[in-house]
Design a protein around this motif. Structure first.
Motif, short mmCIF file in Angstrom:
data_model
loop_
_atom_site.label_atom_id
_atom_site.label_comp_id
_atom_site.label_asym_id
_atom_site.label_seq_id
_atom_site.Cartn_x
_atom_site.Cartn_y
_atom_site.Cartn_z
N GLY A 270 2.16 -47.26 -20.41
CA GLY A 270 2.43 -47.97 -19.17
C GLY A 270 3.86 -48.43 -19.00
N SER A 271 4.79 -47.89 -19.79
CA SER A 271 6.17 -48.38 -19.73
C SER A 271 6.82 -48.11 -18.38
N ALA A 272 6.47 -47.00 -17.72
CA ALA A 272 7.06 -46.71 -16.41
C ALA A 272 6.61 -47.73 -15.37
N TRP A 273 5.38 -48.22 -15.52
CA TRP A 273 4.87 -49.27 -14.62
C TRP A 273 5.73 -50.53 -14.72
N LEU A 274 6.01 -50.93 -15.95
CA LEU A 274 6.84 -52.11 -16.18
C LEU A 274 8.27 -51.88 -15.71
N ALA A 275 8.79 -50.66 -15.95
CA ALA A 275 10.16 -50.35 -15.53
C ALA A 275 10.32 -50.40 -14.02
N ALA A 276 9.21 -50.18 -13.30
CA ALA A 276 9.24 -50.23 -11.84
C ALA A 276 9.20 -51.67 -11.32
N GLY A 277 9.13 -52.64 -12.23
CA GLY A 277 9.13 -54.04 -11.83
C GLY A 277 7.77 -54.53 -11.35
N LEU A 278 6.72 -53.84 -11.74
CA LEU A 278 5.37 -54.22 -11.32
C LEU A 278 4.75 -55.18 -12.33
N PRO A 279 3.72 -55.95 -11.93
CA PRO A 279 3.16 -56.98 -12.81
C PRO A 279 2.63 -56.40 -14.12
N ALA A 280 2.96 -57.06 -15.23
CA ALA A 280 2.53 -56.60 -16.55
C ALA A 280 1.02 -56.75 -16.71
N PRO A 281 0.35 -55.74 -17.23
CA PRO A 281 -1.09 -55.86 -17.46
C PRO A 281 -1.40 -56.87 -18.57
N ARG A 282 -2.55 -57.53 -18.46
CA ARG A 282 -2.97 -58.44 -19.52
C ARG A 282 -3.73 -57.64 -20.59
N PRO A 283 -3.91 -58.19 -21.79
CA PRO A 283 -4.67 -57.51 -22.83
C PRO A 283 -6.11 -57.23 -22.39
N TRP A 284 -6.64 -56.10 -22.81
CA TRP A 284 -7.97 -55.70 -22.35
C TRP A 284 -9.03 -56.73 -22.75
N ARG A 285 -8.87 -57.36 -23.93
CA ARG A 285 -9.89 -58.31 -24.37
C ARG A 285 -9.86 -59.58 -23.51
N THR A 286 -8.67 -60.00 -23.10
CA THR A 286 -8.56 -61.14 -22.20
C THR A 286 -9.21 -60.83 -20.86
N ALA A 287 -8.94 -59.62 -20.36
CA ALA A 287 -9.54 -59.20 -19.08
C ALA A 287 -11.06 -59.15 -19.17
N LEU A 288 -11.57 -58.63 -20.29
CA LEU A 288 -13.02 -58.55 -20.49
C LEU A 288 -13.65 -59.93 -20.46
N HIS A 289 -13.03 -60.87 -21.14
CA HIS A 289 -13.53 -62.25 -21.17
C HIS A 289 -13.59 -62.83 -19.75
N LEU A 290 -12.52 -62.65 -19.00
CA LEU A 290 -12.48 -63.19 -17.64
C LEU A 290 -13.50 -62.49 -16.74
N ALA A 291 -13.62 -61.18 -16.88
CA ALA A 291 -14.56 -60.42 -16.06
C ALA A 291 -15.98 -60.88 -16.26
N LEU A 292 -16.38 -61.05 -17.52
CA LEU A 292 -17.75 -61.44 -17.82
C LEU A 292 -18.03 -62.90 -17.44
N GLN A 293 -16.98 -63.69 -17.32
CA GLN A 293 -17.16 -65.05 -16.81
C GLN A 293 -17.37 -65.05 -15.31
N GLU A 294 -16.75 -64.09 -14.61
CA GLU A 294 -16.75 -64.09 -13.15
C GLU A 294 -18.00 -63.49 -12.53
N TRP A 295 -18.59 -62.47 -13.19
CA TRP A 295 -19.74 -61.84 -12.56
C TRP A 295 -20.89 -61.71 -13.52
N SER A 296 -22.08 -61.76 -12.95
CA SER A 296 -23.28 -61.62 -13.76
C SER A 296 -23.32 -60.23 -14.37
N PRO A 297 -23.51 -60.12 -15.68
CA PRO A 297 -23.52 -58.82 -16.32
C PRO A 297 -24.75 -57.99 -16.03
N ARG A 298 -25.74 -58.57 -15.37
CA ARG A 298 -26.93 -57.78 -15.06
C ARG A 298 -26.79 -57.11 -13.70
#
Length: 298
Positions: A270-298
């Motif tokens: 993803g280095s070209a994404w960052l070089a374009a000045g776009l928002p840096a992605p967060r770690p996948w595990r952090t995203a997973l934690h937030l996702a499962l907090q936001e929506w019902s997993p069923r």
């Protein structure tokens, strides 16, 4: 008003899908912009005449705004594509080219592609200019879409992503969460590695790219940061919902043959994404934690 000060008029294809739903949620937080949402019922991507007419009418109605199309529509039934490659090619290969041709000189196209365009045999993250060598019908049709967008020219970016999951529709994370909440054991392949990507994160990135003033790169990679195997991801899901991760056991791709070959390595650079000045992605595990907090997993 000067160009960068104009509001944006957005057209979202695949608006009823997993990514489309999150794109609409992100766009709803942009006051002053206009959003047109098209699902399969409103736009048949196998019909060239309809695609071109719909886009032309929309462009003709865009006054005092920057037109941007976010193409989140795709034929994503990876195994079914092995016996229905003709339909997959229309949706994944031809339609992006029709969109790009109609937008050339008139608006921006952000087209979503996939790690499946690569052979999956690397051991380092694939850069944006790595040779494309798909091994499945799905991958071939998505590669055809990338080439069609490039051939049309104009203001367009292909954004490759991988291992997408979200609140809308079926996906691996939702399936694993449901099994975890049932206390069910599951066997998951440990020899395929990629970067899980929360569709809400990808949606925010795509909108940032679409709204970015000035020229944009022709190809970018956007996944959440880091890499893990499907087995590792399943264990993480079990842990996040409070289930015993020991219920997840590893297996091999060979033990679970599928009609379409899966890439063993799906990690994108993803280095070209960052070089374009776009928002840096967060770690996948952090995203997973937030996702499962936001929506019902069923």
């Amino acid at each position: 008003m000067s160009g960068p000060d104009l509001p944006t008029a957005w057209l979202v294809t695949g608006a009823r899908g997993q990514l489309g739903g999150d794109l609409l949620a992100v766009l709803a937080r942009r006051p002053g912009d206009r959003v047109t949402a098209l699902g399969r019922a409103e736009l048949d991507l196998t019909d060239e005449r309809q695609v071109r007419e719909v886009v032309r009418r929309w462009l003709d109605g865009v006054l005092g705004a920057r037109p941007v199309v976010l193409n989140a529509a795709a034929y994503t039934a990876v195994d079914a594509a092995e016996t229905d490659e003709e339909t997959a090619l229309l949706v994944n290969g031809r339609a992006p080219g029709w969109l790009a041709e109609e937008l050339a000189g008139r608006g921006r196209l952000v087209h979503v592609s996939t790690d499946y365009v690569f052979d999956g045999e690397a051991r380092e993250p694939y850069p944006v200019d790595a040779p494309v060598a798909p091994r499945s019908a799905y991958g071939r049709t998505k590669a055809a879409g990338e080439w069609a967008v490039a051939a049309a020219g104009g203001d367009a970016t292909v954004v490759r992503t991988s291992w997408l999951y979200g609140a809308h529709g079926g996906n691996f994370v939702r399936t694993m969460a449901g099994r975890a909440l049932d206390g069910a054991p599951v066997s998951v392949v440990d020899d395929q590695v990629g970067s899980p990507t929360w569709s809400a994160d990808l949606a925010a990135g795509l909108v940032a790219l679409g709204a970015r003033p000035g020229p944009v790169p022709p190809v970018l990679h956007r996944t959440d940061a880091g890499a893990v195997s499907w087995y590792g991801l399943a264990r993480a899901v079990y842990e996040e919902v409070g289930a015993d991760p020991a219920l997840v056991t590893p297996t091999t791709t060979e033990a679970f043959p599928r009609p379409a070959p899966r890439p063993a390595w799906s990690v994108l650079d993803g280095s070209a994404w960052l070089a374009a000045g776009l928002p840096a992605p967060r770690p996948w595990r952090t995203a997973l934690h937030l996702a499962l907090q936001e929506w019902s997993p069923r």
